[in-house]
Write a protein that holds these residues in place. Structure first.
Motif, short mmCIF file in Angstrom:
data_model
loop_
_atom_site.label_atom_id
_atom_site.label_comp_id
_atom_site.label_asym_id
_atom_site.label_seq_id
_atom_site.Cartn_x
_atom_site.Cartn_y
_atom_site.Cartn_z
N VAL A 1 4.55 -6.54 -4.14
CA VAL A 1 3.85 -5.26 -4.04
C VAL A 1 2.35 -5.49 -3.93
O VAL A 1 1.80 -6.35 -4.63
CB VAL A 1 4.14 -4.41 -5.31
CG1 VAL A 1 3.52 -3.02 -5.17
CG2 VAL A 1 5.63 -4.30 -5.58
N VAL A 2 1.70 -4.74 -3.05
CA VAL A 2 0.23 -4.77 -2.95
C VAL A 2 -0.26 -3.34 -2.90
O VAL A 2 0.34 -2.49 -2.22
CB VAL A 2 -0.26 -5.49 -1.66
CG1 VAL A 2 -1.78 -5.66 -1.70
CG2 VAL A 2 0.40 -6.83 -1.48
N PHE B 1 0.81 -1.21 0.00
CA PHE B 1 0.00 0.00 0.00
C PHE B 1 0.85 1.27 0.00
O PHE B 1 0.68 2.16 0.85
CB PHE B 1 -0.99 -0.03 1.19
CG PHE B 1 -1.90 -1.22 1.09
CD1 PHE B 1 -3.08 -1.15 0.36
CD2 PHE B 1 -1.54 -2.44 1.66
CE1 PHE B 1 -3.89 -2.27 0.23
CE2 PHE B 1 -2.35 -3.56 1.53
CZ PHE B 1 -3.53 -3.47 0.81
N PRO B 2 1.79 1.36 -0.94
CA PRO B 2 2.60 2.59 -1.02
C PRO B 2 1.72 3.77 -1.41
O PRO B 2 0.73 3.59 -2.12
CB PRO B 2 3.60 2.27 -2.14
CG PRO B 2 2.93 1.22 -2.97
CD PRO B 2 2.09 0.41 -2.02
N ALA C 1 -7.66 -5.49 -3.46
CA ALA C 1 -6.23 -5.17 -3.45
C ALA C 1 -5.59 -5.82 -4.68
O ALA C 1 -5.91 -6.96 -5.03
CB ALA C 1 -5.59 -5.69 -2.18
N PHE C 2 -4.72 -5.08 -5.33
CA PHE C 2 -4.03 -5.59 -6.51
C PHE C 2 -2.63 -6.01 -6.07
O PHE C 2 -1.94 -5.23 -5.40
CB PHE C 2 -3.94 -4.51 -7.58
CG PHE C 2 -5.29 -3.95 -7.95
CD1 PHE C 2 -6.06 -4.56 -8.93
CD2 PHE C 2 -5.80 -2.84 -7.29
CE1 PHE C 2 -7.32 -4.07 -9.25
CE2 PHE C 2 -7.06 -2.34 -7.61
CZ PHE C 2 -7.82 -2.96 -8.59
N LEU D 1 10.49 -12.25 -13.48
CA LEU D 1 9.39 -13.19 -13.67
C LEU D 1 8.20 -12.56 -12.96
O LEU D 1 8.24 -12.37 -11.73
CB LEU D 1 9.72 -14.55 -13.06
CG LEU D 1 11.01 -15.19 -13.56
CD1 LEU D 1 11.34 -16.46 -12.78
CD2 LEU D 1 10.89 -15.51 -15.06
N ILE D 2 7.17 -12.22 -13.71
CA ILE D 2 6.09 -11.40 -13.15
C ILE D 2 4.83 -12.23 -12.93
O ILE D 2 4.41 -12.98 -13.80
CB ILE D 2 5.75 -10.23 -14.11
CG1 ILE D 2 6.99 -9.34 -14.30
CG2 ILE D 2 4.57 -9.40 -13.59
CD1 ILE D 2 6.79 -8.18 -15.26
N SER D 3 4.23 -12.08 -11.75
CA SER D 3 2.87 -12.60 -11.57
C SER D 3 2.05 -11.52 -10.89
O SER D 3 2.59 -10.67 -10.16
CB SER D 3 2.87 -13.90 -10.76
OG SER D 3 3.69 -13.79 -9.64
N ASN D 4 0.76 -11.52 -11.16
CA ASN D 4 -0.10 -10.48 -10.57
C ASN D 4 -1.54 -10.95 -10.50
O ASN D 4 -1.90 -11.94 -11.13
CB ASN D 4 0.00 -9.18 -11.38
CG ASN D 4 -0.49 -9.32 -12.80
OD1 ASN D 4 0.24 -9.80 -13.67
ND2 ASN D 4 -1.73 -8.95 -13.04
#
Ligand code: SAM
Length: 231
Positions: A163-164, A128-129, A215-216, A185-188
């Motif tokens: 990151v959230v 939550f930046p 939340a992403f 290596l990206i996951s989301n």
């Protein structure tokens, strides 16, 4: 809800002994001019052992990191924030649980990069930046090209930047930046609010979830050493 309101808390500073155990001060001017006058951010230097190290950037009141520390006694955890009162609260939580494997640092994280050794961190958490959407606020954002470069350098092989955020637009910008960067290596995904959930939630996560906001999440993994060589 305005984010500023959340900063208004009355929290007394910890007593001297507790502060000595759990809180490290890195004043901005000295950190900028002489970063190496401060200890490096590593398990041997800060905890006197060689356990894996995870950090949280902008840890706020520290609930998430204290929970991680209590659940993972075989690792160490360091939280960074610039907000003094939040850190006092974080320190109080750590002290109330007598946690031996956590430390909080009062510092602007963007000045701490020179103190992060290469290939040393198991994980970097950014939860939550502040989204800082106005032009002058954008410059203060924590997630930028420099963070990607320094994270890639300081994470060990297979280590992750996790990151959230509740902010869709910021999330999309971060994802686009990470994809352009090309090294990860990206996951989301998206996490829907679930009041019954028991996993650790930070103050901001609880807040946004209680308002029904999703939340992403975005996980950037540094490729394992073998796959980096194979390329
Ligand atoms: C929205 S709060 C989220 C706090 C916590 N991660 C949570 O989920 O409850 C963002 C935090 O980032 C901190 N922060 C902002 N810029 C920072 C910087 N340059 N270095 C360290 N902390 C920073 C703020 O003080 C604030 O505590």
């Amino acid at each position: 809800m305005p984010r500023k309101k959340l900063g208004r808390m009355r929290v007394p500073p910890p007593d001297e002994q507790t502060a000595r155990r759990y809180l490290l001060w890195m004043p901005g001017k000295r950190l900028y001019e002489q970063p190496h006058s401060f200890p490096e951010i590593s398990s041997p230097t800060l905890f006197g052992n060689r356990r894996p190290l995870e950090i949280e950037v902008g840890c706020g009141t520290g609930e998430f990191l204290c929970h991680l520390a209590s659940q993972n006694p075989d690792a160490n955890f360091v939280g960074f924030d610039i907000h003094k009162k939040s850190l006092y609260k974080a320190v109080r939580t750590a002290a109330s649980q007598d946690l031996p494997n956590i430390l909080f640092v009062s510092a602007d994280f963007r000045l701490v990069y020179p103190l992060l050794p290469d290939s040393s961190l198991r994980a970097i958490h950014l939860r939550f930046p502040d989204p800082g959407m106005k032009p002058r606020e954008r410059k203060k954002r924590l997630f930028d090209r420099r963070l990607l470069d320094e994270s890639f350098r300081s994470l060990q092989s297979s280590g992750c930047l996790l990151v959230v955020t509740d902010h869709r637009e910021y999330f999309e910008e971060m994802l686009a930046l990470a994809r352009r960067d090309g090294r990860w290596l990206i996951s989301n995904g998206v996490k829907k609010p679930s009041p019954d959930e028991e996993r650790p939630v930070s103050r901001f996560e609880r807040l946004w979830m209680s308002r029904g906001r999703p939340a992403f999440w975005l996980t950037l993994q540094k490729p394992p050493r073998e796959s980096a060589h194979a390329r």
